[in-house]
Design a protein around this motif. Sequence first.
Motif, PDB file in Angstrom:
ATOM      1  N   SER A  71     -45.896 -21.210  21.226  1.00  0.00           N
ATOM      2  CA  SER A  71     -46.296 -19.841  21.329  1.00  0.00           C
ATOM      3  C   SER A  71     -45.273 -19.389  22.388  1.00  0.00           C
ATOM      4  N   PRO A  72     -45.022 -17.633  22.151  1.00  0.00           N
ATOM      5  CA  PRO A  72     -44.278 -17.308  23.138  1.00  0.00           C
ATOM      6  C   PRO A  72     -44.758 -17.304  24.793  1.00  0.00           C
ATOM      7  N   ARG A 103     -50.355 -23.343  26.875  1.00  0.00           N
ATOM      8  CA  ARG A 103     -50.183 -23.987  27.985  1.00  0.00           C
ATOM      9  C   ARG A 103     -49.997 -25.475  27.912  1.00  0.00           C
TER      10      ARG A 103
HETATM   11  C1  LIG Z   1     -47.182 -18.664  30.650  1.00  0.00           C
HETATM   12  C2  LIG Z   1     -47.591 -17.794  29.589  1.00  0.00           C
HETATM   13  C3  LIG Z   1     -46.568 -17.024  29.104  1.00  0.00           C
HETATM   14  C4  LIG Z   1     -47.022 -16.095  28.042  1.00  0.00           C
HETATM   15  N1  LIG Z   1     -46.262 -15.110  27.583  1.00  0.00           N
HETATM   16  C5  LIG Z   1     -46.815 -14.581  26.327  1.00  0.00           C
HETATM   17  C6  LIG Z   1     -45.613 -13.862  25.800  1.00  0.00           C
HETATM   18  O1  LIG Z   1     -44.632 -13.562  26.203  1.00  0.00           O
HETATM   19  N2  LIG Z   1     -46.265 -12.987  24.644  1.00  0.00           N
HETATM   20  C7  LIG Z   1     -47.280 -13.310  23.942  1.00  0.00           C
HETATM   21  O2  LIG Z   1     -47.650 -12.957  22.924  1.00  0.00           O
HETATM   22  N3  LIG Z   1     -48.310 -14.259  24.501  1.00  0.00           N
HETATM   23  C8  LIG Z   1     -47.808 -14.778  25.632  1.00  0.00           C
HETATM   24  N4  LIG Z   1     -48.655 -15.753  26.302  1.00  0.00           N
HETATM   25  C9  LIG Z   1     -49.852 -16.067  25.508  1.00  0.00           C
HETATM   26  C10 LIG Z   1     -49.649 -17.267  24.614  1.00  0.00           C
HETATM   27  O3  LIG Z   1     -48.610 -17.121  23.870  1.00  0.00           O
HETATM   28  C11 LIG Z   1     -50.765 -17.900  24.122  1.00  0.00           C
HETATM   29  O4  LIG Z   1     -51.149 -17.118  22.960  1.00  0.00           O
HETATM   30  C12 LIG Z   1     -52.027 -18.028  24.807  1.00  0.00           C
HETATM   31  O5  LIG Z   1     -51.756 -18.841  26.113  1.00  0.00           O
HETATM   32  C13 LIG Z   1     -53.112 -19.030  24.267  1.00  0.00           C
HETATM   33  O6  LIG Z   1     -52.689 -20.318  23.817  1.00  0.00           O
HETATM   34  P1  LIG Z   1     -53.058 -21.539  24.739  1.00  0.00           P
HETATM   35  O7  LIG Z   1     -54.517 -21.599  24.994  1.00  0.00           O
HETATM   36  O8  LIG Z   1     -52.607 -22.600  24.095  1.00  0.00           O
HETATM   37  O9  LIG Z   1     -52.515 -21.400  25.967  1.00  0.00           O
HETATM   38  C14 LIG Z   1     -48.416 -16.603  27.347  1.00  0.00           C
HETATM   39  C15 LIG Z   1     -49.160 -17.627  27.826  1.00  0.00           C
HETATM   40  C16 LIG Z   1     -48.781 -18.228  28.894  1.00  0.00           C
HETATM   41  C17 LIG Z   1     -49.466 -19.479  29.332  1.00  0.00           C
END
Ligand SMILES: Cc1cc2nc3c(=O)[nH]c(=O)nc-3n(C[C@H](O)[C@H](O)[C@H](O)COP(=O)(O)O)c2cc1C
Length: 400
Positions: A28-29, A337
């Motif tokens: 994911s971004p 994450r």
């Molecule tokens: C360090 C970090 C940076 C993120 N940057 C972006 C981003 O640039 N664009 C976006 O759409 N979401 C961003 N997110 C959200 C993640 O893409 C993801 O949707 C969110 O963390 C939930 O997923 P997870 O529970 O696997 O971390 C970011 C999350 C983290 C932790």
Amino acid sequence: MENAQNRPLLFTPITIRGVTAKNRVVVSPMCQYHSDDGGPGDWQMMHLGRLAVGGAGIIFGEETGVEARGRKTYMCAGIWDENHIPMYRRITDFIKEQDAIPAIQIGHAGRKASCHVATEDWRPLRDEDAEYGWAPWQGLAPSALDQLPRRYTPKAMDADDIRTVLEAWREATRRSMDAGYDILEIHGAHGYLIHQFLSPVSNHRNDAYGGDREGRMRFALEVAEIVRAAWPKDKPLFFRVSSVDGEGGIWDLDDTVALARELKERDIDMIDCSSGGISGDSEMPMVPRIEKFQAGFADRVRREAGIMTIAVGGITEAHQAEEILQSGRADLVAMAREFIWNADWTAHAARELGVEDPFDQMPHEYAFRLRQREKQKEMSINQGGAVTRAAYEKIFDETW
Ligand SMILES: Cc1cc2nc3c(=O)[nH]c(=O)nc-3n(C[C@H](O)[C@H](O)[C@H](O)COP(=O)(O)O)c2cc1C
């Protein structure tokens, strides 16, 4: 014996338009706040490179600004200049060499521009910050409304601003293609410009771009049209939504299903179902960050809009990801994450789900060593611990 019927779905290739990913695991971004005037460097190469080596099929870079003023911070990524193209090309080349698909998310921060980085909780920039080159600047928005007090209230976009920003999306799309990306995602979520137009919290316009849902969707759909026209027909185009503004959102899941139907008509291939981020003149709590917290959104959008979806949020285990796919709730599973913690998650997940050759997810340089180690372990057990030179050479031949 593994065959196409019993292979885990997570590790079954998927083809969208002319692009085939070797598995359904998506990085994911993730914003890194590590860019130099928008351009990526060694940090991004390492960050994305290690995830490609770890086996993920589709690797998204961070949100990448279509305009310099559409960044959140001076450290954010961008693709507003021709000079950025070779910097990204270096990364996409490497990702492709690892048999993964390089993907870019392009976006515009709108009113969320002009702040400090994430570790400083996106504190708005002040005039004093100009001393070391971080002067505050004015963001754009559908309406001149802030979600928190800033040095400059955002400018309500007039017709010229809308034209200029749409043109920036088109140019950023063309540069993304030249930089070697195979998948492009429009960032329509998290309270950034597109979401600001969609949500009645931030869009108080009474022209064609505001008012009822149809008016508030207009800007998002115009971006989708302009990007689709500029992006090659054989390459997939994704769109990230905040499925709901927040718990009990003003922009709710019915609205997202309606938007997804319209996006499908404009040849968008995949809806990436996130949530939240609008904040401001509302007290909506965030969607609770529990296990698989947004998979239900992906499920409903997929069923009711008849479009492919990505489930993301709170997914950390191989069996969770596989269950989401097996139950038909989404077509791809994305994680953020967990990949910071465990870059090789994909190869480990393949093993956990019983894929016959889990090392195949990794590049050859690593895979053959790990296969060798497996065989050696097996032989040592079978031969009571001792492995002859001849047996060792046989292993080498078989695993090379
Ligand atoms: C360090 C970090 C940076 C993120 N940057 C972006 C981003 O640039 N664009 C976006 O759409 N979401 C961003 N997110 C959200 C993640 O893409 C993801 O949707 C969110 O963390 C939930 O997923 P997870 O529970 O696997 O971390 C970011 C999350 C983290 C932790």
